[in-house]
Design an enzyme around this catalytic site. Structure first.
Site, PDB file in Angstrom:
ATOM      1  N   SER A  48       6.954  -6.375  -1.313  1.00 47.58           N
ATOM      2  CA  SER A  48       6.316  -5.621  -2.389  1.00 47.58           C
ATOM      3  C   SER A  48       5.852  -6.573  -3.501  1.00 47.58           C
ATOM      4  CB  SER A  48       7.310  -4.579  -2.901  1.00 47.58           C
ATOM      5  OG  SER A  48       6.698  -3.656  -3.745  1.00 47.58           O
ATOM      6  N   ASP A  73       4.264   3.432   5.112  1.00 47.88           N
ATOM      7  CA  ASP A  73       4.205   2.939   3.724  1.00 47.88           C
ATOM      8  C   ASP A  73       2.821   3.266   3.164  1.00 47.88           C
ATOM      9  OD1 ASP A  73       4.205   1.556   1.351  1.00 47.88           O
ATOM     10  OD2 ASP A  73       4.875  -0.345   2.214  1.00 47.88           O
ATOM     11  N   HIS A  90       7.602   3.005   1.858  1.00 52.03           N
ATOM     12  CA  HIS A  90       7.674   1.656   1.284  1.00 52.03           C
ATOM     13  C   HIS A  90       9.105   1.116   1.281  1.00 52.03           C
ATOM     14  CE1 HIS A  90       6.302  -1.738  -0.981  1.00 52.03           C
ATOM     15  NE2 HIS A  90       6.989  -1.444  -2.063  1.00 52.03           N
TER      16      HIS A  90
END
Lengths: 386, 207
Positions: free
Chosen positions: A157, A322, A355
Site C-alpha cells: 500500500s 482489492d 485491500h
C-alpha cells in the site's frame, strides 16, 4: 498474550531510537532541523552488511512489525505472519529493519512530539512530509546502521509507494524491490476518500484546527468516522457479506438509530479502537503523503521514463478483490517496468479480503513472497541460511 | 542453484534454445516453470520475461530466478511495444488459446522472430486412432477427453503451414519429433505423418 513465544516468532523485541541532528530538507520547502526515528530490527546483520531488508509501513502502521514488546502483549507486530525465523521474510537469513515514519505517532518525530524551536508540541505545525522525505530519512537510518545497500526494500500500500520511491531515488542502494497492493499514484476516487476522512476529522469540534492538545481534547468522533470509512474501503463487498451478512446484534430489528447490524458494531469497534491509539494530525499528514505521491511527475508524467532510473529487480503483487489499490494499478507499474526493460515478476493473488489481503497470511501470497525472498537471499550471497 | 543442463529441458525446449541468439531478448508465452528462460539466462545471457497464468508455476518460475508475469494470453500482448523482443516463444500453448491466428500476429508484432511448438494432430497414430475407433484421439501428448481438453484449436503440420502461407509468414526453421522425442531420417521425409510434436521458427522479415 503469548503464554510461550511461538518458535517461528522473532520473540521479544526492543524499540530503538536514533536522534538525527543534521537538518532534513523536505519536499515542501520546509526544513526539519532535527528529528528522531523509532525503529526495530530482527535477525542479525552479517559481516559484509549484505542481508538487510527494509520494511516500509502503510497508513496506520508503525515500527513494530514483528514479535512482542512484552509477554503481556495481546498481539504481535503488524506483519508478524510474514517476518520471523522460517517465515517468508526469514530472520535466520535477513537483518530486518522496520521504522516509524516521520510524522507518525508511535515514537518518531511527528505532530505529537515537541518542536525543539518552541519547546511546545508540534501539533498541526509539524511539516507535511512527502514519500520522498520518508525515503531520505530512511536512507539516513541505513547510514547509521552501516547499511550501504538493502538486499530488498519491501512494503504494501503506502509502503509500496516508499519502495517505488527508493528504487527511483537511490537506484544503487537496493537490489530488490517488493511492491505489494500499491499504485504509481492515487486515483481521484482514492484522493476523494482521503478528503472525506480528513473532513470528518477537521469538522470535529474537538479538533480545534489541530491544536486539540492545547485544549485538552481529542477529535475522537472525527477519527472514528475517518477510520470507519477507511476500513470499509479496505474490505471487499464479498468479504463483508461473508463476515457479517445482514446479521443482527440482538437477533431482531429495534427500529432505532443505534447500531443494529453486526457490520455497524464492527465498524464502531474498529473506529473506537483506532481513535484511542492514533493521532489525528498524523492521520491528516499521512493521507496527504498518499495524495501527493506521483513519482512520474518529475519525468514529464512518463512512468516508463521514471522507472527507467531503477537498477533493482522487482516483485509486484496485487489482490483480486482489492478495489482501493486495484490490480490494474499494480499492472501499470509492471507494464512501465517491462517497457523500460527492467526485471520484474508479477502476480495477482486470489483473495476475497480486499485491500486488507496484503496483511493476511494467504497461502499462495506467502509462497510467492517466500520464493522471491529466497532469490533475494541467493543474490546477496545469503542463500545458505542457518 | 547449479545451472541447468540441456538434459533437464523438455525435448522441444532443448531444440528451441539452439535457435535463440546469445544475448538476445526473449518473451516466453506460457513459460510454465520458466525452465527455458532459466537455461537461456544461465547459458546464453538471454534476458526476457515469461508470461504464465498458473500461479503454482509462477511461484516455481520466481524461485528459478526467472522474470515471470501473470497474464492471460487470450487478452493479447497489447502492453508490449512493436519489435521489443528478438524472439517470442510459445511452446505447447497455441492450441489452447482462443484465437491462435491473432496471437501469431501479435507474436510477430512484438518480436522479430517467433518460435512455436505444438502437438501435430496429423501424426499417424492420431489418424489411426480416429479412423479405427471413431473417437477423438487421446495419447500421452493429448491426455484429455474432448469435453474437458484445454486444447481447443488442434491442428496438423499442414494446417499450420497453410496459415503461415496465408499470413505471409516465412518459416526459418522447422523440425518434428516422434513420440520418443527424437529427430531421425524417416520423420524428415514424412514430417506431417511421423511427427508427433512440431517446432517452427518464423519471421515476417523479408528475405
Amino acid at each position: 498474550m503469548p503464554d510461550v513465544i511461538p518458535e517461528d516468532s522473532v520473540g521479544l523485541v526492543t524499540e530503538q531510537t536514533h536522534r538525527f541532528t543534521e537538518p532534513l530538507q523536505l519536499r515542501s520547502g520546509r526544513v526539519l532541523p532535527e528529528y528522531t526515528l523509532m525503529y526495530e530490527t530482527y535477525g542479525t546483520l552479517n559481516a559484509d552488511c549484505s542481508n538487510a531488508v527494509l520494511i516500509c509501513h502503510a497508513l496506520s502502521g508503525d515500527h513494530h512489525a514483528a514479535g512482542y514488546h512484552q509477554m503481556s502483549d495481546k498481539k504481535p507486530g503488524w506483519w508478524d505472519n510474514a517476518i520471523g525465523p522460517g517465515k517468508p521474510i526469514d530472520t535466520n537469513r535477513f537483518f530486518v529493519v522496520s521504522l516509524n515514519n516521520l510524522g507518525g505517532c508511535s515514537g518518531s518525530s511527528g505532530p505529537t512530539s515537541d518542536n525543539p524551536e518552541t519547546g511546545k508540541q508540534y501539533g498541526p505545525d509539524f511539516p507535511i512530509v512527502a514519500v520522498r522525505d520518508w525515503v531520505n530519512s530512511q536512507a539516513r537510518l541505513a547510514d547509521v546502521l552501516g547499511i550501504d545497500t538493502w538486499a530488498a526494500v519491501v512494503g504494501g500500500s503506502l509502503g509500496g509507494m516508499q519502495v517505488l520511491r527508493w528504487s527511483i531515488q537511490f537506484p544503487q542502494r537496493l537490489k530488490h524491490a517488493v511492491v505489494i497492493a500499491s499504485a504509481p499514484k492515487l486515483s481521484a476516487q482514492n484522493i476523494a476518500f482521503n478528503e472525506v476522512a480528513r473532513q470528518a476529522i477537521a469538522k470535529d469540534p474537538d479538533f480545534h484546527n489541530g491544536h486539540y492538545a492545547e485544549h485538552g481534547t481529542i477529535p475522537k468522533a472525527g477519527l472514528m468516522q475517518a477510520r470507519m470509512l477507511g476500513h470499509l474501503t479496505y474490505l471487499s463487498d464479498d468479504a463483508m457479506r461473508q463476515k457479517f451478512g445482514r446479521e443482527l446484534r440482538e437477533g431482531k430489528l429495534n427500529y432505532s438509530f443505534a447500531p443494529e447490524f453486526q457490520v455497524e458494531s464492527y465498524l464502531h469497534y474498529q473506529g473506537e479502537k483506532f481513535s484511542t491509539r492514533f493521532d489525528a494530525n498524523t492521520y491528516m499528514l499521512m493521507t496527504k503523503a498518499l495524495d501527493y505521491f506521483d513519482p512520474a511527475a518529475d519525468y514529464d508524467s512518463d512512468l516508463v521514463k521514471c522507472l527507467g532510473q531503477t537498477e533493482c529487480e522487482f516483485l509486484v503483487l496485487s489482490f483480486t478483490t482489492d478495489w482501493r489499490f486495484a490490480p490494474e494499478r499494480s499492472e501499470e507499474i509492471v507494464q512501465a517496468l517491462v517497457k523500460a526493460g527492467k526485471p520484474v515478476s508479477y502476480a495477482c493473488i486470489e483473495s476475497d479480503s480486499g485491500h486488507d489481503a496484503f496483511l493476511l497470511p494467504i497461502a499462495r501470497y506467502h509462497q510467492m513472497l517466500r520464493a522471491y525472498m529466497n532469490r533475494v537471499a541467493t543474490d546477496s550471497g545469503n542463500g545458505g541460511g542457518k | 542453484m547449479t545451472p541447468l543442463q540441456l538434459d533437464d529441458l523438455r525435448a522441444d525446449l532443448a531444440i528451441i534454445q539452439r535457435w535463440i541468439e546469445p544475448g538476445s531478448q526473449v518473451l516466453d508465452l506460457g513459460c510454465g516453470e520458466g525452465m527455458l528462460l532459466r537455461y537461456l539466462r544461465e547459458h546464453k545471457q538471454v534476458r526476457g520475461y515469461g508470461l504464465e497464468i498458473n500461479q503454482e508455476r509462477i511461484t516455481t518460475a520466481i524461485a528459478q530466478g526467472v522474470n515471470v508475469i501473470e497474464q492471460d494470453l487470450n487478452k493479447g500482448l497489447v502492453n508490449y511495444n512493436d519489435g521489443s523482443f528478438d524472439t517470442v516463444v510459445m511452446a505447447q500453448a497455441i492450441q489452447a488459446v482462443q484465437r491462435p491466428d491473432q496471437l501469431l500476429d501479435e507474436m510477430l508484432r512484438v518480436g522479430q522472430e517467433a518460435i512455436i511448438t505444438f502437438p501435430n494432430f496429423g501424426y499417424w497414430r492420431t489418424r489411426v486412432y480416429l479412423a479405427l475407433k471413431g473417437e477423438m484421439p487421446m495419447s500421452e501428448t493429448l491426455p484429455h477427453s474432448w469435453y474437458n481438453t484445454p486444447n481447443i484449436h488442434l491442428c496438423t503440420v499442414t494446417d499450420f503451414e497453410k496459415l503461415c502461407a496465408d499470413k505471409n509468414i516465412r518459416i526459418l526453421n522447422k523440425t518434428v519429433l516422434d513420440d520418443s522425442h527424437q529427430e531421425h531420417w524417416a520423420i524428415r521425409l514424412w514430417p506431417a505423418l511421423l511427427g508427433e510434436m512440431a517446432i517452427y521458427h518464423l519471421t515476417r522479415r523479408p528475405l
